[in-house]
Design an enzyme around this catalytic site. Structure first.
Site, PDB file in Angstrom:
ATOM      1  N   CYS A 143      -4.384  -1.328  -1.954  1.00 21.34           N
ATOM      2  CA  CYS A 143      -4.514  -0.046  -2.173  1.00 21.34           C
ATOM      3  C   CYS A 143      -5.788   0.194  -3.557  1.00 21.34           C
ATOM      4  CB  CYS A 143      -2.868   0.716  -2.314  1.00 21.34           C
ATOM      5  SG  CYS A 143      -3.021   2.827  -3.123  1.00 21.34           S
ATOM      6  N   ASN A 144      -7.069   1.359  -3.116  1.00 24.78           N
ATOM      7  CA  ASN A 144      -7.659   1.198  -3.579  1.00 24.78           C
ATOM      8  C   ASN A 144      -6.791   1.830  -4.985  1.00 24.78           C
ATOM      9  OD1 ASN A 144     -10.494   0.142  -3.334  1.00 24.78           O
ATOM     10  ND2 ASN A 144      -9.205   1.188  -1.404  1.00 24.78           N
ATOM     11  N   THR A 145      -6.364   2.799  -4.429  1.00 25.35           N
ATOM     12  CA  THR A 145      -5.194   3.543  -6.268  1.00 25.35           C
ATOM     13  C   THR A 145      -4.657   3.016  -7.292  1.00 25.35           C
ATOM     14  OG1 THR A 145      -6.120   5.638  -4.717  1.00 25.35           O
ATOM     15  CG2 THR A 145      -4.430   6.269  -6.109  1.00 25.35           C
TER      16      THR A 145
ATOM     17  N   CYS B 102     -11.931   3.440  -0.012  1.00 22.50           N
ATOM     18  CA  CYS B 102     -10.255   3.997  -0.079  1.00 22.50           C
ATOM     19  C   CYS B 102     -10.074   2.806   1.688  1.00 22.50           C
ATOM     20  CB  CYS B 102     -10.052   4.882   0.231  1.00 22.50           C
ATOM     21  SG  CYS B 102      -8.599   5.525   0.808  1.00 22.50           S
ATOM     22  N   THR B 103      -7.980   2.159   1.416  1.00 30.95           N
ATOM     23  CA  THR B 103      -8.405   1.248   2.929  1.00 30.95           C
ATOM     24  C   THR B 103      -8.488   2.643   4.167  1.00 30.95           C
ATOM     25  OG1 THR B 103      -5.930   1.758   1.725  1.00 30.95           O
ATOM     26  CG2 THR B 103      -7.123   0.239   1.203  1.00 30.95           C
ATOM     27  N   HIS B 104      -8.130   3.450   3.835  1.00 32.38           N
ATOM     28  CA  HIS B 104      -8.369   4.754   4.891  1.00 32.38           C
ATOM     29  C   HIS B 104      -9.960   4.949   5.218  1.00 32.38           C
ATOM     30  CE1 HIS B 104      -4.231   5.512   3.720  1.00 32.38           C
ATOM     31  NE2 HIS B 104      -4.121   6.225   5.306  1.00 32.38           N
TER      32      HIS B 104
ATOM     33  N   ASP C 121       0.634  -1.016   0.209  1.00 35.07           N
ATOM     34  CA  ASP C 121       0.009   0.038  -0.173  1.00 35.07           C
ATOM     35  C   ASP C 121       0.926   1.473   0.120  1.00 35.07           C
ATOM     36  OD1 ASP C 121      -2.264   1.359   0.831  1.00 35.07           O
ATOM     37  OD2 ASP C 121      -1.936   2.021   2.054  1.00 35.07           O
ATOM     38  N   SER C 122       0.384   2.169  -0.343  1.00 33.99           N
ATOM     39  CA  SER C 122       1.330   3.722   0.241  1.00 33.99           C
ATOM     40  C   SER C 122       1.112   3.678   1.657  1.00 33.99           C
ATOM     41  CB  SER C 122       0.023   4.300  -0.746  1.00 33.99           C
ATOM     42  OG  SER C 122      -0.783   4.946  -0.295  1.00 33.99           O
TER      43      SER C 122
ATOM     44  N   GLU D  65      -5.426   9.670   9.197  1.00 37.46           N
ATOM     45  CA  GLU D  65      -4.574   9.587   9.613  1.00 37.46           C
ATOM     46  C   GLU D  65      -4.144  10.493  10.696  1.00 37.46           C
ATOM     47  OE1 GLU D  65      -0.775   9.218   7.365  1.00 37.46           O
ATOM     48  OE2 GLU D  65      -1.712   8.052   6.417  1.00 37.46           O
TER      49      GLU D  65
END
Lengths: 264, 264
Positions: A73-75, A183-185, A10-11, A151
């Site tokens: 990561c979706n992006t 989005c994983t967040h 992931d990012s 975050e």
């Protein structure tokens, strides 16, 4: 081969929500996670740059002898899967198709999708949903402030609800019955999002669906670890290993003892 | 030599507030601006990574034959100046010392500083303020959501005021009479910040002070462009040139016709 690890990238920390679902569903599997914290976030970057970063992440994980790559990561999933599948000799799984499948199983026909600018602009969810079931009505919208809110740890309270009301108002007018957290967040903001959209809207988080798809891929390939195997979990990051371990523990809901710093 | 350009870099669009001040004060000077949009933001990254990125940015600008480098990013200024000064053969100017000087000129003795995590953790403002005047009381706090708010264009309204109240409450208890906007994005939120801290707190933005310091350096070095010279302004970015031109025009308050994509 079946004793090898599942590679996940992931990012940053967001993909740990997917790793958590993988660990729960596949407790005998070892994993190796890479958070590209030196180049986070991906959601505001162009497809070309995200593909380049995804390939360099995948190469690092391939050197760790993985048997499956999960793009958590979706992006990155929305733009990088063809390039990754072309280069790698292991199966590659993204989070978008499992998420779309999960949405189709619960929706009455009107699906909202929220994600980063990169994910929404790619049209990947819109396409995956259309392929999963014809005749769906889909509305997608980018919510750039949700990632920094998650975050920062501001997952409840006045600020996140004001932001959510502003981003999500249009889904009420659209009449969404299902909202994909693309989005994983975003699962960290689930409480606030649910309060704003109301109980009539089902929230879909692709982490569980992705873990289920990973299990299917491993089973079909004869790659499942032996039941009762001792699983090991390793973490690599490209910057700030201490901060990753600290913030990541909130996402993973278990401590991260050590993250190793690597330079891509 | 004096017909050469002033080189300016930032992690993205924020440094355009500094470029705007430079253009206003030094209208005969040509400029070349680099926004490192493929690796933005710097504020959440480690000093080591920020120094590496700063050096690669500076090398690109040096190939454009600049006569002065302005580091128009607080995070990069807070950690990279020694490494840049060691490598480059032109003068290097950051935004922190000019900002601290400007604060010292207006404060009665209690200075608040807001910036990114990287800037605040570096202690660079705290040090620059202490060197500028002994006996100051300084309180610094990171405000990570201000950058995404400015980039989203949510510079007025309910959300930004709620965020500002949350971040800035402690400065009232501290009794700050001056608040340094220690990030080049923050001047866009000046209205909301001013309403929250009240009229008794002076806001200091380092853009003007940095432009004044740049003029001094050029004059002392005999490097000022001839009065009446036709200034050229060029823009380089590492990702998403169209988005840079669009968002950047809001920061620069003039159109950006073209930004050239470069790969570092």
């Amino acid at each position: 081969m079946n004793q090898r690890s599942i590679g996940v990238f992931d990012s940053g920390v967001g993909g740990l929500t997917v790793l958590k679902a993988l660990m729960r569903r596949l407790p005998a599997e070892s994993t190796v996670y890479l958070g590209d914290t030196a180049r986070v976030p991906y959601g505001t970057k162009s497809p070309e740059v995200v593909i380049r970063y995804s390939l360099s992440n995948a190469r690092l994980l391939m050197r760790q002898q993985i048997k499956l790559l999960v793009v958590a990561c979706n992006t990155a999933s929305s733009v990088s899967l063809p390039a990754l599948a072309k280069e790698l000799e292991v199966p590659v799984l993204g989070v978008i198709e499992p998420g779309a499948q999960a949405a189709v199983q619960v929706t009455a026909g009107r699906v909202g999708v929220i994600g980063t600018l990169g994910t929404v602009n790619s049209g990947a969810y819109q396409q995956a949903l259309a392929q999963a079931r014809g005749g769906l009505e889909v509305m997608a919208r980018a919510c750039p402030l949700f990632v920094p809110l998650a975050e920062e740890g501001w997952t409840e309270g006045e600020v996140v609800e004001a932001v959510a009301r502003k981003y999500l108002a249009d889904f009420e007018a659209f009449g969404a019955d299902t909202l994909v957290l693309g989005c994983t967040h975003y699962p960290l903001l689930k409480g606030a999002i649910a309060r704003v959209v109301g109980p009539q809207v089902r929230l879909v988080d692709s982490a569980e669906a992705t873990a289920e798809a990973a299990e299917g891929l491993l089973r079909d390939g004869g790659l499942l670890a032996c039941a009762g195997a001792i699983a090991e979990h390793r973490y690599f990051v490209t910057d700030l290993p201490e901060r990753f371990a600290e913030v990541g523990a909130r996402f993973l809901e278990r401590p991260i003892e050590r993250a190793e710093l690597v330079d891509l």
